[in-house]
Design a protein around this motif. Structure first.
Motif, mmCIF file in Angstrom:
data_model
loop_
_atom_site.group_PDB
_atom_site.id
_atom_site.type_symbol
_atom_site.label_atom_id
_atom_site.label_comp_id
_atom_site.label_asym_id
_atom_site.label_seq_id
_atom_site.Cartn_x
_atom_site.Cartn_y
_atom_site.Cartn_z
ATOM 1 N N MET A 1 55.752 53.989 43.473
ATOM 2 C CA MET A 1 54.795 54.249 42.696
ATOM 3 C C MET A 1 53.186 53.346 43.398
ATOM 4 N N LYS A 2 52.531 53.392 43.103
ATOM 5 C CA LYS A 2 51.813 52.466 43.961
ATOM 6 C C LYS A 2 51.003 51.668 43.708
ATOM 7 N N PRO A 3 50.919 50.408 43.948
ATOM 8 C CA PRO A 3 50.715 48.971 43.448
ATOM 9 C C PRO A 3 49.248 49.471 42.467
ATOM 10 N N ILE A 4 49.368 49.159 41.392
ATOM 11 C CA ILE A 4 47.699 49.273 40.679
ATOM 12 C C ILE A 4 46.603 48.242 41.778
ATOM 13 N N PHE A 5 45.821 48.798 42.139
ATOM 14 C CA PHE A 5 44.281 48.752 42.988
ATOM 15 C C PHE A 5 42.926 48.025 42.049
ATOM 16 N N VAL A 6 42.283 47.186 42.332
ATOM 17 C CA VAL A 6 40.903 47.468 41.217
ATOM 18 C C VAL A 6 40.067 46.171 42.084
ATOM 19 N N GLU A 7 39.024 46.591 42.401
ATOM 20 C CA GLU A 7 37.726 45.535 42.956
ATOM 21 C C GLU A 7 36.516 46.433 42.783
ATOM 22 N N PHE A 8 36.132 44.908 42.508
ATOM 23 C CA PHE A 8 34.722 45.156 41.855
ATOM 24 C C PHE A 8 33.295 43.276 42.892
ATOM 25 N N PRO A 9 32.492 44.231 43.116
ATOM 26 C CA PRO A 9 31.635 43.195 43.277
ATOM 27 C C PRO A 9 30.909 42.308 42.366
ATOM 28 N N ILE A 10 30.746 41.254 41.978
ATOM 29 C CA ILE A 10 29.437 40.584 41.242
ATOM 30 C C ILE A 10 28.852 39.333 41.319
ATOM 31 N N LYS A 11 27.335 39.584 41.026
ATOM 32 C CA LYS A 11 27.007 38.458 41.484
ATOM 33 C C LYS A 11 26.974 37.510 40.378
ATOM 34 N N THR A 12 27.737 36.748 41.116
ATOM 35 C CA THR A 12 28.121 35.493 40.567
ATOM 36 C C THR A 12 28.680 33.893 41.122
ATOM 37 N N THR A 13 28.979 32.989 40.621
ATOM 38 C CA THR A 13 29.436 32.256 41.628
ATOM 39 C C THR A 13 31.085 31.893 41.645
ATOM 40 N N LEU A 14 31.737 31.506 42.628
ATOM 41 C CA LEU A 14 33.633 31.286 42.402
ATOM 42 C C LEU A 14 33.145 30.739 41.006
ATOM 43 N N GLU A 15 32.347 29.324 40.834
ATOM 44 C CA GLU A 15 32.769 28.381 39.561
ATOM 45 C C GLU A 15 33.078 29.320 38.478
ATOM 46 N N ASP A 16 31.832 30.279 37.814
ATOM 47 C CA ASP A 16 31.696 30.807 36.749
ATOM 48 C C ASP A 16 32.881 31.441 36.964
ATOM 49 N N ILE A 17 33.135 32.250 37.725
ATOM 50 C CA ILE A 17 34.514 33.888 37.669
ATOM 51 C C ILE A 17 35.395 32.869 36.911
ATOM 52 N N TRP A 18 35.638 31.817 37.913
ATOM 53 C CA TRP A 18 37.244 31.119 38.689
ATOM 54 C C TRP A 18 37.395 30.431 36.473
ATOM 55 N N GLU A 19 36.224 30.052 36.202
ATOM 56 C CA GLU A 19 36.423 29.523 34.624
ATOM 57 C C GLU A 19 36.472 30.944 33.971
ATOM 58 N N HIS A 20 35.904 31.826 33.946
ATOM 59 C CA HIS A 20 35.969 32.915 32.505
ATOM 60 C C HIS A 20 37.033 33.796 33.047
ATOM 61 N N THR A 21 37.943 33.596 34.387
ATOM 62 C CA THR A 21 38.905 34.325 34.539
ATOM 63 C C THR A 21 40.015 33.476 34.050
ATOM 64 N N GLN A 22 40.262 32.501 34.592
ATOM 65 C CA GLN A 22 41.256 30.863 34.851
ATOM 66 C C GLN A 22 40.950 30.593 32.969
ATOM 67 N N ASN A 23 41.034 30.624 32.107
ATOM 68 C CA ASN A 23 40.847 29.725 31.054
ATOM 69 C C ASN A 23 41.190 31.022 30.350
ATOM 70 N N PRO A 24 42.084 30.730 29.601
ATOM 71 C CA PRO A 24 42.604 31.944 28.337
ATOM 72 C C PRO A 24 41.752 31.772 27.340
ATOM 73 N N VAL A 25 41.050 30.924 27.387
ATOM 74 C CA VAL A 25 40.318 31.802 25.800
ATOM 75 C C VAL A 25 38.951 33.013 26.618
ATOM 76 N N HIS A 26 37.947 32.400 27.598
ATOM 77 C CA HIS A 26 37.203 33.289 27.980
ATOM 78 C C HIS A 26 38.282 34.759 28.516
ATOM 79 N N HIS A 27 39.303 34.908 28.802
ATOM 80 C CA HIS A 27 40.231 35.323 29.535
ATOM 81 C C HIS A 27 40.640 37.272 28.573
ATOM 82 N N VAL A 28 41.119 36.708 27.647
ATOM 83 C CA VAL A 28 41.139 37.658 26.740
ATOM 84 C C VAL A 28 40.081 38.348 25.513
ATOM 85 N N ARG A 29 38.917 37.147 25.783
ATOM 86 C CA ARG A 29 37.321 38.347 25.667
ATOM 87 C C ARG A 29 37.263 39.546 26.209
#
Length: 301
Positions: A1-29
């Motif tokens: 089976m091929k692994p699942i691969f997804v990518e997408f460019p987002i107009k944001t900063t590393l700080e913002d996307i890191w907070e929204h993906t690594q913080n579980p409160v934001h992640h589940v939203r």
């Protein structure tokens, strides 16, 4: 089976996307795959994060699992391993990574992950035909939901509601077009409709054979709407046809204006649905905006 691969460019900063993906409160939203993520306390800041997760399936059913995650902001990546003993989950265990690459528009957010299905051969067949495509779609849809949050400030809860409104509107439109094309035009042709088409001169040839031809195209339009194929285009075609049937046809057949089952009363709601689909498409998540093809030698880690 091929692994699942997804990518997408987002107009944001590393700080913002890191907070929204690594913080579980934001992640589940924004992540459709998880309903709750609970991080366990760490003795040292550099230790991997142990967590438990819950995915609600509806009707009171849920899947619970555990995992461990390690993120390095300066290195622009995080890796995780996850597993579950829950018999309701097709996944036994898996691993993956998130990568945050510099991009001309901000951050190229990428994930690669894979897992082992349970239930032997039957599980692998179900995974190949249904579950893995569903997980790939859910991941891509969630990525675009995150993009809408970071780029346009659309809260994940609102984008989900708008998406549901679009789904309901497209399904309602599609059902009516399929019904109108199949029942009164192909299965049970109405003599009154044939006579009306003859009087209005809408048929390009004999009305009795033109009406089934028109019915086939109405069915195809309905199927395309329900399937979400080119939603703006199909909604636009639907709107033009409905306006034509509501405004131009009654000009030739004035009795349709006061007929309780005529063009105006029947089509008003469908015209509204077409307009709704046209207006909100760019504000709702779509998996089609993401790149789903694994390139180079990226592997789950």
């Amino acid at each position: 089976m091929k692994p699942i691969f997804v990518e997408f460019p987002i107009k944001t900063t590393l700080e913002d996307i890191w907070e929204h993906t690594q913080n579980p409160v934001h992640h589940v939203r924004w992540d459709l795959r998880f309903s709750n993520i609970d991080y366990k306390e760490r003795e040292n800041e550099d230790d991997p994060v142990r967590f438990s997760y819950v995915t609600r399936l509806g009707f009171g059913l849920k899947i619970e699992g555990v995992g461990v995650s390690k993120g390095v902001k300066e290195g622009r990546y995080s890796a995780l391993q996850f597993s579950t003993d829950d018999w309701k989950s097709l996944i036994v265990e898996g691993e993956g990574s998130w990568v945050y690459l510099p991009h001309q528009e901000g951050i190229l957010f990428r994930t690669v992950y894979d897992y082992h299905p349970r239930y032997g051969v039957m599980g692998r067949v179900i995974d190949s035909l249904m579950f893995r495509p569903l997980m790939r779609w859910a991941t891509a849809w969630s990525f675009d939901r995150l993009r809408l949050w970071l780029e346009k400030g659309i809260l994940p809860e609102l984008s989900f509601i708008l998406w549901m409104i679009s789904i309901i509107s497209k399904t309602a439109l599609g059902f009516v077009w399929i019904w109108e094309g199949l029942v009164p035009k192909i299965l049970f042709p109405s003599p009154e409709e044939i006579e009306m088409v003859n009087r209005t001169g809408l048929a390009w040839w004999e009305a009795s054979s033109f009406i089934p031809f028109l019915g086939v195209w109405e069915i195809l339009l309905g199927l395309a709407l329900i399937a979400g194929v080119f939603p703006r285009l199909t909604a636009g075609v639907s709107l033009v046809l409905l306006l034509f049937f509501s405004l131009v046809v009654p000009w030739v057949e004035p009795e349709l204006l006061y007929n309780p089952f005529g063009a105006i009363t029947k089509n008003a709601g469908l015209i509204a649905c077409s307009i709704v689909v046209l207006l909100i498409q760019k504000w709702i998540p779509s998996a089609k905006r993401c790149n789903l093809k694994l390139r180079g030698r990226a592997n789950a880690s």
